[in-house]
Motif scaffolding. Structure first.
Motif, short mmCIF file in Angstrom:
data_model
loop_
_atom_site.label_atom_id
_atom_site.label_comp_id
_atom_site.label_asym_id
_atom_site.label_seq_id
_atom_site.Cartn_x
_atom_site.Cartn_y
_atom_site.Cartn_z
N UNK A 67 24.97 37.99 39.52
CA UNK A 67 26.22 37.24 39.65
C UNK A 67 27.29 38.17 40.22
N UNK A 68 28.16 37.62 41.05
CA UNK A 68 29.22 38.40 41.68
C UNK A 68 30.37 38.65 40.72
N UNK A 69 30.88 39.87 40.71
CA UNK A 69 32.08 40.22 39.95
C UNK A 69 33.30 40.18 40.88
N UNK A 70 33.22 40.85 42.01
CA UNK A 70 34.33 40.85 42.95
C UNK A 70 34.10 41.84 44.07
N UNK A 71 34.93 41.78 45.09
CA UNK A 71 34.90 42.72 46.21
C UNK A 71 35.97 43.78 46.02
N UNK A 72 35.70 44.98 46.56
CA UNK A 72 36.74 46.00 46.45
C UNK A 72 37.07 46.70 47.76
N UNK A 73 36.25 46.63 48.80
CA UNK A 73 36.60 47.36 50.03
C UNK A 73 35.79 46.89 51.21
N UNK A 74 36.35 47.13 52.38
CA UNK A 74 35.58 47.09 53.62
C UNK A 74 35.77 48.43 54.32
N UNK A 75 34.76 48.83 55.07
CA UNK A 75 34.89 50.01 55.92
C UNK A 75 34.20 49.71 57.25
N UNK A 76 34.73 50.26 58.33
CA UNK A 76 33.98 50.19 59.58
C UNK A 76 32.99 51.34 59.64
#
Length: 328
Positions: free
Chosen positions: A121-130
């Motif tokens: 189950x998903x908790x949440x997102x915290x970042x994106x990086x290229x």
């Protein structure tokens, strides 16, 4: 191919999801009362590890319990995910990953010992990086256009490193190869840092790697940076163009989040989500992210995180099938 559909998520807690930053009333009032393990699916020193440790430190402060990073590399995330699925569903073992990474693994490995849609189950997102395209200094290309011309003139002769079959560093290069008409040899590594070592030594000629992992070698004369996979240039590498400036329509971002065993009580999932959002709002985390080239996610609910991750999966999974990629 039909799109992947988001599974019903935390249906019993819809009211709480409408106000994700409000503190839920926990039936497990004392939770957490001991340290939490954060399973990181790659080895130490790579971008997944670097960014996850920043998040673990920030969540430790607001949870009042230590969030301990635990590196479990192998099979582009499968080893770590299976460890979480086999752990008690109590929120004390969580996974660095997203529905995107799990959908990719399912496409590459249809006989997984668990079902990502059922067991996580998903908790949440915290970042994106290229990612950033690095080439060894021996490659006769000073810019991306010259690299593409050189690769086209030498089909199959350039080796590129990745952090494993199905990792975003692999798929991002496959996307570049597909859009630019390149033929290169893929060399997957179990340890991301070993791929960087071999690039610096010239044993492989190219690599797409996350900015957090590229920062320590920024000034190394053995490598040359040719392009970033984000739609715009990175403020950390302002002189390096976006690949999309040369290859029309190219964009590829790494998405990072947290997951738990699907049997975890909903109020604990939401407590972890609230802790993650508090961490993302902290000045310390945002400063640390900026230093390594990571972009913090906006505050998000488990449902919002799930939707965004599945949107990414709907980009990568068809490409895996189109190119007949397999990790078997």
């Amino acid at each position: 191919m039909p799109k992947l559909h988001r599974r019903a998520l935390l249906g019993a807690t819809a009211g709480l999801l409408a106000a994700p930053l409000a503190a839920p009333r926990l039936a497990h009032a004392a939770w957490p009362d001991r340290p939490i393990r954060m399973m990181i699916p790659y080895g130490g020193g790579g971008q997944t590890d670097v960014v996850a440790r920043i998040v673990a430190d920030a969540m430790s402060r607001n949870l009042g319990q230590v969030v301990t990073p635990d590196n479990r590399p192998g099979a582009a995330g499968v080893v770590a995910a299976e460890a979480v699925v086999r752990s008690p569903a109590d929120g004390y073992t969580i996974l660095v990953g997203t529905r995107n990474t799990q959908a990719i693994n399912q496409a590459l490995r249809p006989n997984l010992p668990f079902a990502h849609a059922r067991d996580l189950v998903t908790i949440g997102l915290y970042a994106t990086t290229p990612n950033i395209l690095l080439v060894h200094a021996s490659v006769p290309a000073r810019n991306l256009a010259e690299f593409i011309a050189h690769a086209r003139a030498n089909p199959g002769k350039l080796n590129y490193a990745s952090s494993g079959i199905g990792a975003t560093t692999h798929l991002s290069m496959e996307l570049l190869s597909e859009k630019a008409g390149l033929e290169m040899t893929h060399v997957p590594y179990r340890q991301s840092t070993q791929g960087m070592t071999d690039l610096l030594a010239g044993r492989v000629q190219a690599r797409l790697v996350g900015l957090p992992e590229a920062e320590p070698v920024k000034a190394d004369p053995a490598i040359r940076a040719l392009g970033v996979t984000s739609p715009r240039r990175s403020p950390n590498w302002p002189e390096v163009p976006a690949i999309g400036e040369v290859v029309q329509g190219y964009e590829a971002l790494n998405l990072f989040g947290l997951m738990a065993h699907s049997g975890t009580p909903p109020e604990i999932v939401l407590r972890l989500n609230r802790s993650l959002n508090e961490a993302l709002a902290s000045a310390e985390l945002r400063t640390a992210f900026a230093r390594v080239g990571a972009d913090p996610a906006p505050p998000n609910t488990p449902e919002q995180a799930e939707d965004r991750a599945l949107a990414q999966a709907n980009l990568w999974v068809p490409m895996i099938r189109r190119l007949n990629l397999s990790a078997q």
